[in-house]
Write an enzyme that holds these catalytic residues in place. Sequence first.
Site, PDB file in Angstrom:
ATOM      1  N   ARG A  53       0.867  -1.189   0.000  1.00 57.30           N
ATOM      2  CA  ARG A  53       0.000   0.000   0.000  1.00 57.30           C
ATOM      3  C   ARG A  53       0.894   1.226   0.000  1.00 57.30           C
ATOM      4  O   ARG A  53       2.090   1.129   0.219  1.00 57.30           O
ATOM      5  CB  ARG A  53      -1.013  -0.006   1.149  1.00 57.30           C
ATOM      6  N   GLY A  54       0.262   2.379  -0.255  1.00 57.25           N
ATOM      7  CA  GLY A  54       1.044   3.611  -0.420  1.00 57.25           C
ATOM      8  C   GLY A  54       1.085   3.926  -1.906  1.00 57.25           C
ATOM      9  O   GLY A  54       1.363   3.042  -2.732  1.00 57.25           O
ATOM     10  N   GLN A 201      -1.331   2.490   9.868  1.00 55.54           N
ATOM     11  CA  GLN A 201      -0.078   2.558   9.099  1.00 55.54           C
ATOM     12  C   GLN A 201       0.977   3.355   9.859  1.00 55.54           C
ATOM     13  O   GLN A 201       2.171   3.152   9.669  1.00 55.54           O
ATOM     14  CB  GLN A 201      -0.314   3.220   7.731  1.00 55.54           C
ATOM     15  N   ASP A 242      -1.988  10.831  -2.098  1.00 57.30           N
ATOM     16  CA  ASP A 242      -2.449   9.794  -3.026  1.00 57.30           C
ATOM     17  C   ASP A 242      -2.893  10.389  -4.352  1.00 57.30           C
ATOM     18  O   ASP A 242      -2.896   9.708  -5.374  1.00 57.30           O
ATOM     19  CB  ASP A 242      -3.585   8.995  -2.390  1.00 57.30           C
ATOM     20  N   ASN A 252      -5.292  12.528   0.635  1.00 56.64           N
ATOM     21  CA  ASN A 252      -4.355  11.677   1.378  1.00 56.64           C
ATOM     22  C   ASN A 252      -5.127  10.935   2.458  1.00 56.64           C
ATOM     23  O   ASN A 252      -6.349  11.124   2.619  1.00 56.64           O
ATOM     24  CB  ASN A 252      -3.226  12.536   1.968  1.00 56.64           C
TER      25      ASN A 252
HETATM   26  C1  RUB Z   1      -1.507   5.547   2.043  1.00 57.43           C
HETATM   27  C2  RUB Z   1      -1.465   6.995   2.267  1.00 57.43           C
HETATM   28  C3  RUB Z   1      -0.115   7.584   2.219  1.00 57.43           C
HETATM   29  C4  RUB Z   1       0.191   7.945   0.818  1.00 57.43           C
HETATM   30  C5  RUB Z   1       1.654   8.173   0.758  1.00 57.43           C
HETATM   31  O1  RUB Z   1      -2.782   5.010   2.232  1.00 57.43           O
HETATM   32  O2  RUB Z   1      -2.430   7.696   2.419  1.00 57.43           O
HETATM   33  O3  RUB Z   1      -0.008   8.739   3.004  1.00 57.43           O
HETATM   34  O4  RUB Z   1      -0.114   6.909  -0.076  1.00 57.43           O
HETATM   35  O5  RUB Z   1       2.016   8.354  -0.535  1.00 57.43           O
HETATM   36  P1  RUB Z   1      -2.938   3.422   2.232  1.00 57.43           P
HETATM   37  P2  RUB Z   1       3.385   9.013  -0.876  1.00 57.43           P
HETATM   38  O6  RUB Z   1      -2.087   2.891   3.320  1.00 57.43           O
HETATM   39  O7  RUB Z   1      -4.407   3.213   2.454  1.00 57.43           O
HETATM   40  O8  RUB Z   1      -2.488   2.966   0.863  1.00 57.43           O
HETATM   41  O9  RUB Z   1       4.402   7.977  -0.547  1.00 57.43           O
HETATM   42  O10 RUB Z   1       3.226   9.425  -2.280  1.00 57.43           O
HETATM   43  O11 RUB Z   1       3.626  10.197  -0.063  1.00 57.43           O
END
Ligand code: RUB
Length: 351
Positions: A53-54, A201, A242, A252
């Site tokens: 995820r991310g 997370q 995101d 986000n």
């Molecule tokens: C993940 C989330 C993170 C961003 C980070 O949500 O919101 O803050 O994806 O992205 P999930 P970046 O865990 O539900 O996927 O690395 O681009 O900053």
Amino acid sequence: MTEETKTNSLKTVEWRENKVIMIDQTKLPNKLEFVELINYHQVADAIKNLVVRGAPVIGVSGAFGMALAVLQSNAQTKNDLIKDLEEAKNILIKTRPTAVNLMWALEKIMVVAHKGSDVSEIKKSVIDTAKKMADEDVQTNMTMGKIGSELFDDNDTIMTHCNAGALATVAYGTALGVIRSAKESGKNVKVIATETRPVQQGSRLTVFELKHDGIDVSLIPDTAVGYSMANGLVNKVIVGADRILRTGHVFNKIGTYQIATMAKQHGIPFYVAAPLSTFDLKSNPEDVIIEQRKASEVTGIGDNKTAPDDTNVINPAFDMTPPELISGIITEKGVANPPYEESIKKLFEAN
Ligand code: RUB
């Protein structure tokens, strides 16, 4: 520290001998386990179930899913292979709707596939492109880290939300990449990480990776954001994203909006760090689909129930922070500042 050790602090996803190897993030922090995926359906399940995820790393994982799809395909003609890839793309794209990086990566792979003249050329170019995307993700994060670290000072205590770290990317991280870079440049920075309910997370992943890298981190419940700001425990905030619109609206992890609002109330700079692949220059705020996740994430923590059976639940995974709450958006091409419509346009023109 060599580039190798810096970027390899944690490798979230990798292509190895025609397989995709990824850390199973659902098991962290209790176990560091890797899963081996051999077909794109498994990649789709891994994205859907938060094994990976991310935003940036689900883009790269989607591209690796397409690389597995070309290996799985028995197509003998370019047309049939494109059809198989379209099918894989449709399955992968449905896994998570909010992070735009997934669409970006799948579309990029389709463009490459269409350019190939025959089956073997397409197979090779799809696999090579996916591998290149993974390598570029690491480089992008390191560049973004360096650019963003200029905005942070010695002795800053920086709040972050969710996980925008090595585990949200191939390695190094976006928001946490900026923090890593500030630290590497000799600044003594500390981090306050929010727990990030419902799937934590922050506590499971951000604290895990910062402790792994020896960065000073304190964990707070999400409910202690106001307290921490009001009591001077934090002087800057940085989060990932995101999806970022041309107007500077940032989607986000749920809870980001309330942190940004609270930061404004206390005059604390609120930064966002994300690569250009996180920008969606076409959509308006109302076009973006906010993923709604299952109720059990809220009625329990892990396998432990914390609410009565049949409780009605609202569980949006993301929220939108408006541009007026954001002090700057850090990218690998520079920092966008208000007014965002202008500065974001410039970043893309310079690209
Ligand atoms: C993940 C989330 C993170 C961003 C980070 O949500 O919101 O803050 O994806 O992205 P999930 P970046 O865990 O539900 O996927 O690395 O681009 O900053």
